[in-house]
Design a protein around this motif. Structure first.
Motif, short mmCIF file in Angstrom:
data_model
loop_
_atom_site.label_atom_id
_atom_site.label_comp_id
_atom_site.label_asym_id
_atom_site.label_seq_id
_atom_site.Cartn_x
_atom_site.Cartn_y
_atom_site.Cartn_z
N TYR A 234 39.92 46.61 29.45
CA TYR A 234 39.71 47.84 30.19
C TYR A 234 38.46 47.77 31.06
O TYR A 234 38.41 48.34 32.14
CB TYR A 234 39.68 49.06 29.27
CG TYR A 234 38.50 49.14 28.33
CD1 TYR A 234 37.33 49.76 28.72
CD2 TYR A 234 38.57 48.58 27.06
CE1 TYR A 234 36.24 49.83 27.86
CE2 TYR A 234 37.48 48.65 26.21
CZ TYR A 234 36.32 49.27 26.60
OH TYR A 234 35.25 49.33 25.77
N VAL A 235 37.45 47.03 30.62
CA VAL A 235 36.23 46.87 31.43
C VAL A 235 36.55 46.05 32.67
O VAL A 235 36.09 46.34 33.77
CB VAL A 235 35.10 46.23 30.61
CG1 VAL A 235 33.91 45.89 31.49
CG2 VAL A 235 34.69 47.15 29.47
N GLY B 134 42.59 51.63 36.81
CA GLY B 134 41.21 51.52 37.26
C GLY B 134 40.68 52.84 37.78
O GLY B 134 39.53 53.21 37.53
N GLY B 135 41.52 53.58 38.51
CA GLY B 135 41.11 54.89 39.02
C GLY B 135 40.82 55.87 37.90
O GLY B 135 39.83 56.61 37.94
N PHE B 136 41.67 55.85 36.88
CA PHE B 136 41.43 56.72 35.72
C PHE B 136 40.15 56.32 35.00
O PHE B 136 39.31 57.18 34.67
CB PHE B 136 42.62 56.69 34.76
CG PHE B 136 42.32 57.38 33.45
CD1 PHE B 136 42.28 58.76 33.38
CD2 PHE B 136 42.03 56.64 32.32
CE1 PHE B 136 41.97 59.41 32.19
CE2 PHE B 136 41.73 57.27 31.12
CZ PHE B 136 41.70 58.66 31.06
N LEU B 137 39.99 55.03 34.75
CA LEU B 137 38.81 54.56 34.03
C LEU B 137 37.53 54.85 34.80
O LEU B 137 36.48 55.09 34.21
CB LEU B 137 38.92 53.07 33.74
CG LEU B 137 39.97 52.68 32.69
CD1 LEU B 137 40.17 51.18 32.66
CD2 LEU B 137 39.56 53.21 31.32
N ARG B 138 37.62 54.87 36.12
CA ARG B 138 36.44 55.18 36.93
C ARG B 138 35.94 56.60 36.67
O ARG B 138 34.74 56.86 36.74
CB ARG B 138 36.78 54.98 38.42
CG ARG B 138 35.58 54.91 39.30
CD ARG B 138 35.95 54.44 40.68
NE ARG B 138 34.77 54.42 41.54
CZ ARG B 138 34.66 53.74 42.64
NH1 ARG B 138 35.68 53.01 43.07
NH2 ARG B 138 33.57 53.78 43.35
N LEU B 139 36.86 57.49 36.33
CA LEU B 139 36.47 58.87 36.02
C LEU B 139 35.62 58.96 34.75
O LEU B 139 34.76 59.82 34.65
CB LEU B 139 37.73 59.74 35.85
CG LEU B 139 38.58 59.99 37.09
CD1 LEU B 139 39.86 60.69 36.72
CD2 LEU B 139 37.79 60.76 38.14
N ILE B 140 35.89 58.08 33.82
CA ILE B 140 35.17 58.14 32.55
C ILE B 140 34.21 56.95 32.38
O ILE B 140 33.70 56.70 31.29
CB ILE B 140 36.15 58.20 31.35
CG1 ILE B 140 37.09 56.99 31.31
CG2 ILE B 140 36.95 59.49 31.40
CD1 ILE B 140 37.91 56.88 30.06
N ALA B 141 33.95 56.23 33.47
CA ALA B 141 33.12 55.02 33.42
C ALA B 141 31.79 55.20 32.71
O ALA B 141 31.38 54.33 31.93
CB ALA B 141 32.92 54.46 34.82
#
Length: 125
Positions: free
Chosen positions: A15-16, A115-122
């Motif tokens: 995920y990273v 990646g877009g979703f994970l960027r929200l919770i980065a």
């Protein structure tokens, strides 16, 4: 300014890696060169600036490293060891491949959305 970043080809956390790729296109657009270390995983956190300043340590340069994990690094200035650190970086770079804008745009839709979703919770990762 010449900025080169080496990231692992084989990440320790998938995920990273997906999250990191979400930033590559923007970085490349502004002239940053991103390389993947092809033999596999690389965990080094170091940089050399102007052949006179270097940092080596455990810091990931993110919120968690600075405020939650209290990670640290050694800052060196105008010392002969900096040339060794730079040489190590160049040797690692020779075993790495350049990530291109085409690599970024040809990623699968699923990875782009993830990646877009994970960027929200980065900041929490």
């Amino acid at each position: 300014i010449d900025v080169k970043i080496i990231v692992p080809h084989i990440p320790d956390k998938g995920y990273v890696n997906i999250l990191a790729w979400n930033y590559y296109q923007e970085l490349i657009k502004y002239g940053v060169q991103i390389y993947e270390y092809m033999p596999g995983f690389i965990h080094a956190k170091s940089f050399v600036s102007d052949d006179e300043t270097a940092v080596v340590g455990t810091i990931n340069m993110d919120y968690r490293s600075f405020y939650l994990h209290f990670e640290c690094a050694a800052i060196m200035y105008n010392t002969p060891i900096i040339s060794d650190i730079k040489l190590d970086f160049l040797n690692t770079l020779a075993k790495s491949r350049l990530i291109t804008m085409k690599d970024c745009t040809s990623r699968s839709l699923v990875k782009k959305l993830a990646g877009g979703f994970l960027r929200l919770i980065a900041p929490l990762l």
